[in-house]
Scaffold this active site. Sequence first.
Site, PDB file in Angstrom:
ATOM      1  N   ARG A 136       0.028 -14.076   5.926  1.00 28.29           N
ATOM      2  CA  ARG A 136       0.582 -13.273   7.009  1.00 28.29           C
ATOM      3  C   ARG A 136       1.588 -12.245   6.473  1.00 28.29           C
ATOM      4  O   ARG A 136       2.618 -11.976   7.094  1.00 28.29           O
ATOM      5  CB  ARG A 136       1.222 -14.162   8.085  1.00 28.29           C
ATOM      6  CG  ARG A 136       0.879 -13.692   9.511  1.00 28.29           C
ATOM      7  CD  ARG A 136       1.451 -14.616  10.572  1.00 28.29           C
ATOM      8  NE  ARG A 136       0.705 -15.841  10.693  1.00 28.29           N
ATOM      9  CZ  ARG A 136       1.243 -17.015  11.038  1.00 28.29           C
ATOM     10  NH1 ARG A 136       2.519 -17.119  11.274  1.00 28.29           N
ATOM     11  NH2 ARG A 136       0.484 -18.088  11.141  1.00 28.29           N
ATOM     12  N   ARG A 159       4.927  -8.869  11.779  1.00 34.38           N
ATOM     13  CA  ARG A 159       6.035  -8.306  12.559  1.00 34.38           C
ATOM     14  C   ARG A 159       7.380  -8.290  11.848  1.00 34.38           C
ATOM     15  O   ARG A 159       8.317  -7.666  12.327  1.00 34.38           O
ATOM     16  CB  ARG A 159       6.156  -9.075  13.883  1.00 34.38           C
ATOM     17  CG  ARG A 159       5.045  -8.744  14.868  1.00 34.38           C
ATOM     18  CD  ARG A 159       5.102  -9.620  16.095  1.00 34.38           C
ATOM     19  NE  ARG A 159       4.681 -10.983  15.803  1.00 34.38           N
ATOM     20  CZ  ARG A 159       4.805 -12.002  16.654  1.00 34.38           C
ATOM     21  NH1 ARG A 159       5.381 -11.802  17.837  1.00 34.38           N
ATOM     22  NH2 ARG A 159       4.383 -13.204  16.323  1.00 34.38           N
ATOM     23  N   ARG A 217       1.192  -1.128  14.889  1.00 33.68           N
ATOM     24  CA  ARG A 217       0.697  -1.972  15.994  1.00 33.68           C
ATOM     25  C   ARG A 217       0.909  -1.275  17.330  1.00 33.68           C
ATOM     26  O   ARG A 217       0.045  -1.309  18.211  1.00 33.68           O
ATOM     27  CB  ARG A 217       1.427  -3.318  15.936  1.00 33.68           C
ATOM     28  CG  ARG A 217       1.348  -4.202  17.170  1.00 33.68           C
ATOM     29  CD  ARG A 217       0.019  -4.916  17.304  1.00 33.68           C
ATOM     30  NE  ARG A 217       0.058  -5.884  18.382  1.00 33.68           N
ATOM     31  CZ  ARG A 217       0.054  -5.595  19.678  1.00 33.68           C
ATOM     32  NH1 ARG A 217       0.024  -4.330  20.079  1.00 33.68           N
ATOM     33  NH2 ARG A 217       0.067  -6.544  20.587  1.00 33.68           N
ATOM     34  N   ASP A 250      -8.597 -11.032  12.311  1.00 35.73           N
ATOM     35  CA  ASP A 250      -8.263 -12.302  12.951  1.00 35.73           C
ATOM     36  C   ASP A 250      -9.458 -13.232  12.826  1.00 35.73           C
ATOM     37  O   ASP A 250     -10.611 -12.780  12.866  1.00 35.73           O
ATOM     38  CB  ASP A 250      -7.905 -12.098  14.430  1.00 35.73           C
ATOM     39  CG  ASP A 250      -7.287 -13.337  15.036  1.00 35.73           C
ATOM     40  OD1 ASP A 250      -8.041 -14.190  15.562  1.00 35.73           O
ATOM     41  OD2 ASP A 250      -6.058 -13.499  14.961  1.00 35.73           O
ATOM     42  N   TYR A 262     -10.875 -23.584  19.163  1.00 40.70           N
ATOM     43  CA  TYR A 262     -10.542 -22.482  20.073  1.00 40.70           C
ATOM     44  C   TYR A 262     -11.660 -22.260  21.094  1.00 40.70           C
ATOM     45  O   TYR A 262     -11.413 -21.981  22.263  1.00 40.70           O
ATOM     46  CB  TYR A 262     -10.310 -21.192  19.296  1.00 40.70           C
ATOM     47  CG  TYR A 262      -8.955 -21.090  18.644  1.00 40.70           C
ATOM     48  CD1 TYR A 262      -7.820 -20.793  19.401  1.00 40.70           C
ATOM     49  CD2 TYR A 262      -8.800 -21.265  17.273  1.00 40.70           C
ATOM     50  CE1 TYR A 262      -6.569 -20.678  18.805  1.00 40.70           C
ATOM     51  CE2 TYR A 262      -7.552 -21.147  16.675  1.00 40.70           C
ATOM     52  CZ  TYR A 262      -6.440 -20.858  17.446  1.00 40.70           C
ATOM     53  OH  TYR A 262      -5.213 -20.748  16.845  1.00 40.70           O
TER      54      TYR A 262
END
Length: 340
Positions: free
Chosen positions: A21, A25, A34, A71, A147
């Site tokens: 990652r 952010r 973004r 993703d 998921y």
Amino acid sequence: MIFIDACFAKPTPYTPIWLMRQAGRYLSEYKQTRAKAGSFLNLCKNVSLASEVTLQPVEILDVDAAIVFSDILVLPMEMGLPLAFLAGEGPHFKHTISTLNDVKNLQSGAYKKLDYVYDTLSQVRAHLDKQKALIGFCGSPWTLATYMIEGQGSKTYAKSKSMLYREPQVLKALLESLTEELKLYLEGQIRAGANAVQIFDSWASALECSAYMEFSWHYMKDIAHYIKSKYPHIPVILFPKGIAGYLDKINGDFDVFGVDWGTPMELAKEKLGGKYVLQGNLEPSRLYDRESMEKGVDEIIAIMGKKAGHIFNLGHGMLPDLPRENAIMLVKMLKEKTKR
């Protein structure tokens, strides 16, 4: 490439490093890009912007590898499950898998619809320093299946585990379908320019050992074997999170085992260090404090040494509020401390 050499346990001038990652952010540059995209999924699908955020941490941190920005859930989305990222809740599938018919109704050939991932890889590889590696990735069949069955992230995985014990044939049909798509998806990433691939099994710890080996690791091994048999020069990294107690059972045709921060590095070295290169495993939260970060780095170096057979990484992903200056310092510190 130093990262690729390390994946094959070849000598390197220092222990290479990248961070899971690493595009995220904690970087103001990422947040600006973004915002331009308008949404997370738009960012994943916009080749120019996805390439930009893939390259940002390589330029800012000087890590030894880029990992394509995407993703894990784009594959099930392209198999026919509409995906949304809800504010404060994360990914959400409107439709879920609960029956064999649901599995049969999934669209095959989803890997053919992921040109935006392949194009991002090609664009990044064209702009990336030749000495820096480019990593492609996917989620493990089990993690993706949870998921698709739960509809979102879960703390209990009740629906997935209920299916596993009550209707294992349904779960296996889903896992087999995902496995075949993922083989071709990773192959597409390699053809587009990926120098290595990593499979993330984020929800590995949801399963007891026997279930894990049958319903997750078996399929990860299958994917790894497919890639290694066709592309022996491409390192395969497997990262199952939270299975410290199962290390004695780990085997297969792959190159690098990703060690999460909950698994003692000493234990991973004892159980697997003779068979695989190890990657990891600094606790990401140590980056909040420089002294704690350096202590963690020193402990890992003391265990792994400066010899071949180790790639430095976090034991999971960068957190959104970690200080960027500490991430920059981590990379510099690691390189200085491990110079051969």
